[in-house]
Write a protein that holds these residues in place. Structure first.
Motif, short mmCIF file in Angstrom:
data_model
loop_
_atom_site.label_atom_id
_atom_site.label_comp_id
_atom_site.label_asym_id
_atom_site.label_seq_id
_atom_site.Cartn_x
_atom_site.Cartn_y
_atom_site.Cartn_z
N VAL A 65 0.80 -1.23 0.00
CA VAL A 65 0.00 0.00 0.00
C VAL A 65 0.83 1.28 0.00
CG1 VAL A 65 -1.69 1.35 1.30
CG2 VAL A 65 -1.95 -1.12 1.13
N ILE A 66 1.74 1.39 0.96
CA ILE A 66 2.46 2.66 1.16
C ILE A 66 3.25 3.07 -0.08
CG2 ILE A 66 4.33 3.75 2.47
CD1 ILE A 66 3.16 2.41 4.96
N GLU A 87 6.38 0.74 -14.59
CA GLU A 87 5.46 0.94 -15.71
C GLU A 87 4.08 1.37 -15.20
OE1 GLU A 87 5.12 -2.58 -18.14
OE2 GLU A 87 7.27 -2.49 -18.61
N HIS A 88 3.82 1.02 -13.97
CA HIS A 88 2.52 1.28 -13.36
C HIS A 88 2.31 2.77 -13.08
CE1 HIS A 88 -0.71 -1.18 -11.90
NE2 HIS A 88 -0.79 -0.54 -10.76
N PHE A 89 3.40 3.53 -13.06
CA PHE A 89 3.34 4.94 -12.65
C PHE A 89 3.69 5.86 -13.81
CE2 PHE A 89 2.71 3.05 -8.70
CZ PHE A 89 3.73 2.16 -8.43
N PHE A 100 1.77 6.81 -6.77
CA PHE A 100 0.60 7.33 -7.49
C PHE A 100 0.48 8.83 -7.25
CE2 PHE A 100 -0.74 3.67 -9.40
CZ PHE A 100 -1.20 2.66 -8.58
#
Lengths: 131, 189
Positions: B71-72, B116-118, B78
């Motif tokens: 999570v953190i 890649e997620h960001f 994000f």
């Protein structure tokens, strides 16, 4: 039936971060309708290598993630697994979950009862309930 | 008197240093600020060796985490992504860096897939255990438990803002919103 004394509310899982992601987190609330504490001691899933219960504490800029042996749901009370707090860690997710499939869990209590939960994936930044 | 002090800052010190000092006094204990050198020698997610000089000319947003962090780490990244989007063209002057404290699991490939997620400009950095220990020291980052089979993993969750030359400028606690990050960047961009 002892297993019916505990209900699972709004189960969901975080989306994997990246195509090679190995781990996601599982969240839900347990509602205990009985007069005795119910202890959740583990979970398993065909699509996940192993599932652990973790707790996060945050103090003076340091986050600690600690494995727990179990989580207690108080009599006539609830215990919620939430981002930033106690949660299931689904470690070693398979390609179906990496592609967005729901995680189907068997959750075990200390007295040996088994609960079933289906966890759809939601974004951590805007986890909108799909009602 | 505060006004005399502020006037002396304007006269003697560059504005940037004054802003950094004031921000640091508000945000962090003095010891943590003094010891942030920002120097490192790591491997980026394309497998190239880099140092803090590799990003010369860009402000850096540096976060320490690990890809299995549920999570953190993703939520901080994000928020960094949101801040960069809000910057528009000015985002070219900012280099976001994700540094892993779990190099054993977070190899170049794993980190490449993670970032890649960001935001597309995010660079993931990994390295040998010594390199990671060294960069953690440069940033005064506490971490541990990832590989010794201990039941507890921990890491500092500060988001660091570094100058164009890699030196320390500002720092945000976990949960800082994009607007807060933008506010700090607005002062220097």
């Amino acid at each position: 039936m002892p297993g019916a004394a505990i209900r699972i509310i709004d189960p969901w899982a975080s989306e994997p971060a990246g195509a090679k992601a190995d781990v996601i987190a599982g969240f839900m609330c347990f509602q205990n309708d009985s007069a005795a504490t119910i202890r959740i001691v583990g979970a398993s899933s065909e699509a996940v290598e192993r599932i652990e219960i973790h707790d996060i504490t945050y103090e003076e800029g340091i986050a600690r993630m600690k494995k727990l042996a179990g989580v207690d749901v108080p009599p006539h009370g609830s215990k919620c697994l939430r981002p930033g707090s106690t949660h299931f860690m689904l470690i070693g997710i398979d390609s179906s979950i990496r592609s967005g499939a729901d995680a189907r869990l068997q959750i075990v209590t200390a007295s040996g009862n088994e609960l079933h939960a289906v966890l759809p994936q939601r974004s951590l930044i805007n986890p909108v309930k799909a009602h | 008197m505060l006004s005399t002090f502020l006037q002396s800052i304007r006269v003697r010190w560059p504005k940037r240093t004054a802003v950094a000092l004031l921000a640091a006094l508000v945000v962090l204990p003095a010891e943590a600020v003094e010891t942030v050198s920002g120097r490192f020698e790591l491997v980026d997610h394309d497998g190239r060796s880099v140092t803090e000089a590799s990003y010369h000319g860009k402000y850096r947003l540096v976060f320490f985490g690990f890809t299995r962090c549920p999570v953190i780490c993703p939520t901080t990244m994000f928020e960094v992504t949101r801040a960069l989007k809000m910057l528009g063209d000015r985002a070219d002057r900012v280099q976001p860096l994700f540094i892993t404290i779990d190099p054993g699991n977070d190899t170049v490939d794993v980190v490449a897939s993670y970032v890649e997620h960001f935001h597309p400009s995010v660079v993931g950095l990994t390295g040998s255990h010594q390199q990671i220990a060294a960069v953690a020291e440069s940033f005064n980052v506490a971490y541990g438990g990832v590989e010794d089979g201990s039941e507890e993993i921990y890491h500092s969750t500060y988001l660091y803002l570094m100058n164009e030359d890699g030196s320390f400028l500002d720092v945000f606690g976990y949960g800082a919103k994009a607007a807060t990050i933008i506010e700090a960047l607005d002062k220097v961009l």
